[in-house]
Design a protein around this motif. Structure first.
Motif, short mmCIF file in Angstrom:
data_model
loop_
_atom_site.label_atom_id
_atom_site.label_comp_id
_atom_site.label_asym_id
_atom_site.label_seq_id
_atom_site.Cartn_x
_atom_site.Cartn_y
_atom_site.Cartn_z
N GLY A 7 0.78 -1.31 -0.02
CA GLY A 7 -0.09 0.14 0.05
C GLY A 7 0.74 1.22 0.19
O GLY A 7 2.18 1.18 0.17
N PRO A 8 0.31 2.34 -0.23
CA PRO A 8 1.12 3.74 -0.20
C PRO A 8 1.31 4.13 0.97
O PRO A 8 0.98 3.68 2.12
N ALA A 9 2.02 5.36 1.11
CA ALA A 9 2.76 5.88 2.49
C ALA A 9 1.36 6.40 3.26
O ALA A 9 0.29 6.84 3.00
N LEU A 29 8.42 -8.10 8.79
CA LEU A 29 9.50 -7.13 8.10
C LEU A 29 9.11 -6.17 7.61
O LEU A 29 8.15 -6.12 6.41
N ASP A 30 9.36 -4.92 7.65
CA ASP A 30 8.94 -3.83 7.05
C ASP A 30 9.97 -3.27 6.24
O ASP A 30 10.93 -2.89 6.29
N THR A 31 9.54 -3.59 4.85
CA THR A 31 10.59 -3.71 3.82
C THR A 31 10.91 -2.40 3.53
O THR A 31 11.98 -2.01 3.05
N GLY A 32 10.13 -1.33 3.60
CA GLY A 32 10.59 0.22 3.61
C GLY A 32 11.52 0.37 4.28
O GLY A 32 12.49 1.56 3.78
N THR A 76 14.26 11.06 4.89
CA THR A 76 15.03 9.60 4.64
C THR A 76 13.64 8.97 3.79
O THR A 76 14.09 8.24 2.83
N GLY A 77 12.31 9.30 4.09
CA GLY A 77 11.25 8.56 3.45
C GLY A 77 11.31 9.10 1.97
O GLY A 77 11.18 8.17 0.96
N LYS A 78 11.57 10.30 1.68
CA LYS A 78 11.43 11.08 0.76
C LYS A 78 12.83 10.48 -0.28
O LYS A 78 12.72 9.97 -1.46
N LEU A 79 13.89 10.31 0.34
CA LEU A 79 15.24 9.89 -0.47
C LEU A 79 14.95 8.49 -0.80
O LEU A 79 15.30 7.96 -1.74
N ALA A 80 14.20 7.59 0.31
CA ALA A 80 14.04 6.36 0.12
C ALA A 80 13.23 5.99 -1.43
O ALA A 80 13.54 5.01 -1.92
N SER A 81 12.23 6.84 -1.49
CA SER A 81 11.38 6.77 -2.86
C SER A 81 12.20 6.97 -4.05
O SER A 81 11.52 6.71 -4.98
N VAL A 83 15.83 6.33 -4.52
CA VAL A 83 16.64 5.31 -4.38
C VAL A 83 15.74 3.90 -5.02
O VAL A 83 16.65 3.08 -5.55
N SER A 84 14.59 3.75 -4.28
CA SER A 84 14.00 2.60 -4.72
C SER A 84 13.53 2.38 -6.17
O SER A 84 13.10 1.39 -6.48
N ALA A 85 13.49 3.46 -6.98
CA ALA A 85 13.22 3.55 -8.26
C ALA A 85 14.36 2.86 -9.17
O ALA A 85 14.04 2.37 -10.34
N ASP A 110 5.52 -6.16 4.76
CA ASP A 110 4.94 -5.06 4.16
C ASP A 110 5.66 -4.08 3.44
O ASP A 110 6.89 -4.07 3.60
N GLY A 111 5.11 -3.56 2.28
CA GLY A 111 5.98 -2.63 1.30
C GLY A 111 5.05 -2.21 0.20
O GLY A 111 4.11 -1.75 0.41
N ARG A 112 5.74 -2.28 -1.23
CA ARG A 112 4.98 -1.86 -2.14
C ARG A 112 5.04 -2.97 -3.26
O ARG A 112 4.07 -2.92 -4.16
N ASP A 113 5.69 -3.93 -3.13
CA ASP A 113 5.76 -4.88 -4.22
C ASP A 113 5.92 -6.31 -3.57
O ASP A 113 6.47 -7.24 -4.35
N ILE A 114 5.46 -6.42 -2.50
CA ILE A 114 5.29 -7.98 -1.82
C ILE A 114 4.61 -8.92 -2.33
O ILE A 114 5.10 -10.01 -2.92
N GLY A 115 3.24 -8.47 -2.79
CA GLY A 115 2.38 -9.34 -3.57
C GLY A 115 2.65 -9.65 -4.84
O GLY A 115 2.13 -10.61 -5.46
N ARG A 165 5.63 8.97 -7.73
CA ARG A 165 6.87 8.41 -7.97
C ARG A 165 6.86 6.92 -7.91
O ARG A 165 7.21 6.04 -8.69
N ASP A 166 6.00 6.46 -6.92
CA ASP A 166 6.12 4.96 -6.70
C ASP A 166 5.22 4.39 -7.41
O ASP A 166 5.22 3.22 -7.92
N THR A 167 4.05 4.86 -8.19
CA THR A 167 3.23 4.26 -9.10
C THR A 167 3.80 4.28 -10.52
O THR A 167 3.60 3.66 -11.36
O1 CDP Z 1 5.62 4.40 5.61
P1 CDP Z 1 6.01 4.88 4.14
O2 CDP Z 1 5.25 4.72 3.18
O3 CDP Z 1 6.27 6.30 4.52
O4 CDP Z 1 7.42 4.66 3.68
P2 CDP Z 1 8.08 3.07 3.61
O5 CDP Z 1 6.96 2.12 3.47
O6 CDP Z 1 9.15 3.12 4.66
O7 CDP Z 1 8.69 3.26 2.22
C1 CDP Z 1 9.53 4.44 1.95
C2 CDP Z 1 9.70 4.49 0.41
O8 CDP Z 1 10.47 3.08 0.07
C3 CDP Z 1 8.71 4.25 -0.45
O9 CDP Z 1 7.99 5.53 -0.82
C4 CDP Z 1 8.96 3.32 -1.57
O10 CDP Z 1 9.59 4.42 -2.75
C5 CDP Z 1 10.05 2.61 -1.10
N1 CDP Z 1 9.80 1.01 -1.07
C6 CDP Z 1 9.75 0.31 -2.23
O11 CDP Z 1 9.85 0.89 -3.14
N2 CDP Z 1 9.50 -0.89 -1.90
C7 CDP Z 1 9.15 -1.46 -0.94
N3 CDP Z 1 8.76 -2.75 -0.74
C8 CDP Z 1 9.08 -0.82 0.36
C9 CDP Z 1 9.35 0.60 0.07
#
Ligand code: CDP
Length: 216
Positions: A7-9, A29-32, A76-81, A83-85, A110-115, A165-167
């Motif tokens: 799911g999204p942020a 595991l919180d993959t973010g 750090t969340g912004k930077l993470a999104s 580098v994650s691209a 949990d994350g963005r691409d687990i499923g 960015r994430d989608t």
């Molecule tokens: O909780 P929040 O959504 O703020 O942040 P997060 O889940 O810690 O993720 C931070 C950033 O990491 C996201 O905006 C994604 O760009 C990236 N991310 C990803 O690409 N794939 C994942 N499985 C988890 C996070």
């Protein structure tokens, strides 16, 4: 049992994932945090997050870094999104996540691409969402609780930019897996969201086992 929560942020996916892990007695595991650790290293080493080779050079870190509270700040969340691209960053973190998912007994990730990418064979997949203004209000309250004085409008703009960015990225974009159950937490308390998530997982597991349950 493997449970994938995407799911999204600020959608509530972390709360839901932690609640599910507690309920089923599974490791979580919180993959973010992995992408946040890369972002943290990029900043520490004064590298450019937009340059793939720089971001890849920041992928080597010890698990102890994941406990560092500074990983959870907004910058750090912004930077993470960013580098994650990069596909090579995702590739560098792939095995770590897959190993966690496939440990004996199972896990919740949990994350963005687990499923879709990390655990396409998960026993249950949830896609947690909430309206952007609701997510911005939650994140704003969270930041205020930590003493950060960021205007609500800025938090909303940041959430929308991160969603975009994430989608829109080519590598493992944020998207609901075809076989994931949607869980909209916009009007739910944290406890109600977890309770609904448990119902959805139980239904999924029943359906997969060939028993009765609602059509996915
Ligand atoms: O909780 P929040 O959504 O703020 O942040 P997060 O889940 O810690 O993720 C931070 C950033 O990491 C996201 O905006 C994604 O760009 C990236 N991310 C990803 O690409 N794939 C994942 N499985 C988890 C996070």
């Amino acid at each position: 049992m493997i449970i994938a929560v995407d799911g999204p942020a600020a959608s509530g996916k972390g709360t839901v994932a932690r609640g599910l892990a507690r309920h089923y007695g599974l490791p979580h595991l919180d993959t973010g945090l992995l992408y946040r650790a890369v972002a943290h290293n990029v900043r520490r080493l004064d590298l450019d997050p937009a340059v793939e080779a720089d971001a890849v050079a920041a992928c080597d870190f010890d698990d102890r870094l994941l406990d560092d509270l500074s990983l959870r700040d907004d910058e750090t969340g912004k930077l993470a999104s960013i580098v994650s691209a990069h596909p090579l960053v995702r590739a560098a973190l792939f095995q770590r996540q897959r190993r966690f998912a496939r440990q004996p007994g199972g896990a919740v990730l949990d994350g963005r691409d687990i499923g879709t990418v990390i655990a396409p064979d998960a026993d249950a997949k949830l896609f947690v969402k909430a309206a952007a203004p609701v997510r911005a209000r939650r994140r704003h309250a969270e930041l205020a609780g930590r003493g950060a004085d960021v205007p609500y409008e800025q938090v909303l703009d940041d959430i929308r930019a991160r969603d975009a960015r994430d989608t829109a990225r080519d590598a493992a974009p944020l998207t609901q897996a075809a076989d994931a159950a949607a869980l909209d937490t916009s009007t739910l308390t944290a406890a109600a969201a977890v309770a609904r998530a448990i119902q959805l997982v139980d239904e999924r597991v029943r359906v997969r086992a060939g028993g009765q349950g609602p059509i996915p």
